[in-house]
Scaffold this motif. Structure first.
Motif, mmCIF file in Angstrom:
data_model
loop_
_atom_site.group_PDB
_atom_site.id
_atom_site.type_symbol
_atom_site.label_atom_id
_atom_site.label_comp_id
_atom_site.label_asym_id
_atom_site.label_seq_id
_atom_site.Cartn_x
_atom_site.Cartn_y
_atom_site.Cartn_z
ATOM 1 N N GLY A 1 -20.282 5.829 -5.636
ATOM 2 C CA GLY A 1 -20.037 6.987 -4.802
ATOM 3 C C GLY A 1 -18.648 7.562 -5.036
ATOM 4 N N LYS A 2 -18.191 8.338 -4.075
ATOM 5 C CA LYS A 2 -16.857 8.909 -4.192
ATOM 6 C C LYS A 2 -15.816 7.852 -3.854
ATOM 7 N N SER A 3 -14.851 7.709 -4.696
ATOM 8 C CA SER A 3 -13.778 6.756 -4.440
ATOM 9 C C SER A 3 -12.497 7.303 -5.033
ATOM 10 N N ARG A 4 -11.391 6.854 -4.488
ATOM 11 C CA ARG A 4 -10.100 7.339 -4.953
ATOM 12 C C ARG A 4 -9.164 6.168 -5.125
ATOM 13 N N ALA A 5 -8.592 6.081 -6.304
ATOM 14 C CA ALA A 5 -7.598 5.037 -6.546
ATOM 15 C C ALA A 5 -6.327 5.374 -5.773
ATOM 16 N N PRO A 6 -5.462 4.378 -5.535
ATOM 17 C CA PRO A 6 -4.164 4.697 -4.919
ATOM 18 C C PRO A 6 -3.474 5.824 -5.662
ATOM 19 N N ALA A 7 -2.857 6.726 -4.913
ATOM 20 C CA ALA A 7 -2.333 7.971 -5.487
ATOM 21 C C ALA A 7 -1.320 7.744 -6.597
ATOM 22 N N GLY B 1 13.530 2.656 2.929
ATOM 23 C CA GLY B 1 14.205 1.407 2.619
ATOM 24 C C GLY B 1 13.391 0.365 1.896
ATOM 25 N N ILE B 2 12.172 0.695 1.479
ATOM 26 C CA ILE B 2 11.345 -0.264 0.743
ATOM 27 C C ILE B 2 11.748 -0.251 -0.726
ATOM 28 N N LYS B 3 12.024 -1.416 -1.279
ATOM 29 C CA LYS B 3 12.356 -1.539 -2.700
ATOM 30 C C LYS B 3 11.065 -1.444 -3.507
ATOM 31 N N VAL B 4 10.821 -0.270 -4.050
ATOM 32 C CA VAL B 4 9.531 0.003 -4.678
ATOM 33 C C VAL B 4 9.262 -0.929 -5.853
ATOM 34 N N ARG C 1 0.818 -1.208 0.000
ATOM 35 C CA ARG C 1 0.000 0.000 0.000
ATOM 36 C C ARG C 1 0.855 1.262 0.000
ATOM 37 N N ALA C 2 2.031 1.179 0.625
ATOM 38 C CA ALA C 2 2.922 2.342 0.647
ATOM 39 C C ALA C 2 3.450 2.666 -0.744
ATOM 40 N N VAL C 3 3.864 1.652 -1.497
ATOM 41 C CA VAL C 3 4.404 1.920 -2.834
ATOM 42 C C VAL C 3 3.300 2.322 -3.803
ATOM 43 N N GLY C 4 2.061 1.995 -3.468
ATOM 44 C CA GLY C 4 0.956 2.431 -4.314
ATOM 45 C C GLY C 4 0.487 3.835 -4.005
ATOM 46 N N GLU C 5 0.720 4.281 -2.778
ATOM 47 C CA GLU C 5 0.283 5.623 -2.383
ATOM 48 C C GLU C 5 1.392 6.659 -2.521
#
Length: 424
Positions: A409-415, A304-307, A291-295
Motif C-alpha cells: 500500500g501507500k507508505s513513506r520512508a522517514p523524510a 539540542g539533539i546531536k544528530v 525518529r526526530a533525526v530521521g524525519e
C-alpha cells in the motif's frame, strides 16, 4: 483515479488516490489457484497433522477434500476480493487484517490442492518457518533502526555474513557459543561503524557504501574461509551449537508449544529484541530522538539533539542486532561457516523493512512471512507436490515481490532517510 472530499472545517478539498494494487494482486492469485484446480489432476483429500510429541494432549488431524474445500476457499477469496475492490473505490487503504486473511485462505487452498493424498505436518511447517525467519527478523530490525535514524542500511547482508563468520571463528577458538554470539554482535557493529564513517562523516552515498560493503565482506569471508578456516576446520570452524530448550509448561502446549517455546536461546532472544526495539522506538526519549533525526534533523539539531551522534549510536546498536542474526547460521542452523552462507538474506530483510513500513513489529511479521515462504518450498518438495521444481525455487522471491509491490500500500520512508546531515 481520485476522489475529492471537502474538509468542512476549512473548506479545503482533500484528494485521496485510489490504490488498485491490492485488488490486482488478489485477483491474480485467485486466478492462479482456480487454474490449478481446473487444470490440475488432483483428487482425494489432504490431512493436516496438528499434534507433536510431548504435547499435553493431541489435537485431532483435519482432512480437507480437494474438490470441496478448495472451491469453498475460492469463494471466500472472491469475497475478500470484492471487499478490497470496495475499499479501493472508496479510496481507502487495504487493511492489514484483510491481507492476512486472504493469505491464510489462499495458502490453505494451495496446500490442500498440492498435497492431495498426503499429510502436512503443520507443526514442522511453522517451526521451520520461524527457524528460517530468525536471521531475517534480526536483519529487518537492524534496517528499521537505521532508516528511522536516517541511514539507509543496504549492508545488512554483510552484517549477517560477517556475524556468522565471527561467531564460527571465535566460538571454535573459545569452545563457547556465547563467546561466538558476542563476536557476531561486534562484527555486525564493525560493519555499521564503517558504514557510518563513510555515510555520516564523509557524506558518501549510503546506497553505494552499503553495496560495496556487501561485495567486500563476501570476498573477504570467502578468502578467509579458503585460506584460514579450511586449513584447520576442526579448530577454527567447528563452533559449539546452541541446543533447543523447552520452556516448562509453555513448551508442552499443543500446536503453539513446539513452534514457539521449544527453541534455542537466539530465538528467545529474538522475542525479547522485537519487544525492546518497539518499546524503545516509540516509548522512550531515545526513540523520540532517533525518529526526530530521521524525519527532520535540522529541527532536532535546533533543540539540542546531536544528530550525527544519535545516528552513529543507532546504527551501531542495529549492527549488533544484525550480528545476532548472522550468529544463528553458524551456531544453530549449520554449525560451521560456509561460503556466502546468508544467500542474500540481507536483501530479503531489507524488503521486510519496506513491507513493514519501517515499523519493527510489522517488519518482524513480514520477515516471518518470507521465512514461511522459504520453508513452504521445502515442505511441498518433500511431499511430492505437482508444482514444477522451478516454481518451488522461485516461491520465496515471488512472495517477496507480491508482498512489497502489491500489498504494502501507500507508505513513506522517514523524510531524511538517506540524506546526510551537515552540521551548521
Amino acid at each position: 483515479m481520485t476522489t475529492v472530499q471537502t474538509d468542512l472545517a476549512h473548506s479545503a478539498p482533500i484528494v485521496r488516490t485510489r490504490d488498485w494494487k491490492g485488488p490486482i494482486v488478489f485477483g491474480a492469485l485467485i486466478v492462479l489457484l482456480a487454474a490449478a484446480l481446473v487444470l490440475g489432476d488432483q483428487t482425494g483429500s489432504t490431512t493436516y497433522r496438528l499434534a507433536a510429541e510431548n504435547d499435553f494432549f493431541s489435537l485431532p488431524e483435519v482432512s480437507l477434500s480437494v474438490g470441496g474445500a478448495c472451491w469453498v476457499v475460492v469463494v471466500l477469496l472472491l469475497a475478500c476480493l470484492g471487499f478490497a475492490i470496495w475499499r479501493s473505490l472508496q479510496a481507502l487503504t487495504l487493511p492489514l487484517w484483510l491481507a492476512a486473511v486472504f493469505a491464510v485462505l489462499w495458502l490453505v487452498g494451495l496446500l490442500t490442492w498440492a498435497a492431495a493424498g498426503g499429510t502436512i505436518p503443520v507443526v514442522g511447517l511453522l517451526a521451520g518457518a520461524i527457524a528460517l525467519a530468525v536471521p531475517l527478523v534480526f536483519g529487518a530490525l537492524a534496517g528499521v533502526l537505521g532508516e528511522r535514524a536516517g541511514v539507509v542500511n543496504i549492508a545488512i547482508d554483510s552484517q549477517l555474513l560477517l556475524g556468522a563468520f565471527g561467531a564460527a571463528l571465535v566460538g571454535s577458538l573459545t569452545h563457547s557459543a556465547f563467546a561466538g554470539l558476542i563476536a557476531a554482535m561486534v562484527a555486525g557493529s564493525l560493519i555499521a561503524l564503517i558504514l557510518g564513517v563513510f555515510a555520516i562523516t564523509y557524506f558518501v552515498d549510503q546506497v553505494i557504501v552499503g553495496v560495496v560493503l556487501n561485495v567486500l565482506v563476501t570476498g573477504l569471508t570467502n578468502f578467509l574461509y579458503s585460506e584460514v578456516l579450511t586449513e584447520d576446520s576442526a579448530k577454527l570452524n567447528s563452533p559449539p551449537s546452541l541446543h533447543v530448550h523447552a520452556i516448562p509448561v509453555l513448551g508442552d502446549l499443543p500446536l503453539i508449544g513446539p513452534i514457539l517455546f521449544r527453541q534455542t536461546v537466539i530465538v528467545y532472544l529474538m522475542y525479547v529484541v522485537v519487544v525492546l526495539v518497539a518499546w524503545a522506538l516509540y516509548r522512550t526519549k531515545w526513540g523520540l530522538r532517533v525518529r526526530a533525526v530521521g524525519e527532520h534533523p535540522r529541527a532536532a539539531d535546533t533543540v539540542g539533539i546531536k544528530v550525527n551522534r544519535t545516528r552513529y549510536t543507532t546504527i551501531l546498536i542495529a549492527g549488533a542486532i544484525a550480528g545476532i542474526g548472522g550468529a544463528f547460521y553458524t551456531l544453530v542452523s549449520v554449525s560451521q561457516f560456509n561460503r556466502e552462507l546468508t544467500g542474500g538474506a540481507g536483501y530479503i530483510a531489507l524488503a521486510a523493512v519496506i513491507f513493514g513500513k519501517w515499523d519493527p513489529v510489522r517488519a518482524t511479521l513480514a520477515a516471518l512471512l518470507f521465512g514461511f515462504a522459504s520453508n513452504l518450498e521445502g515442505v511441498l518438495s518433500v511431499i511430492g507436490s505437482p508444482l514444477p521444481s522451478q516454481f518451488m525455487l522461485m516461491l520465496p522471491y515471488l512472495v517477496t515481490i507480491f508482498a512489497v509491490a502489491g500489498l504494502v500500500g501507500k507508505s513513506r520512508a522517514p523524510a531524511a532517510d538517506g540524506i546526510p546531515y551537515k552540521v551548521g
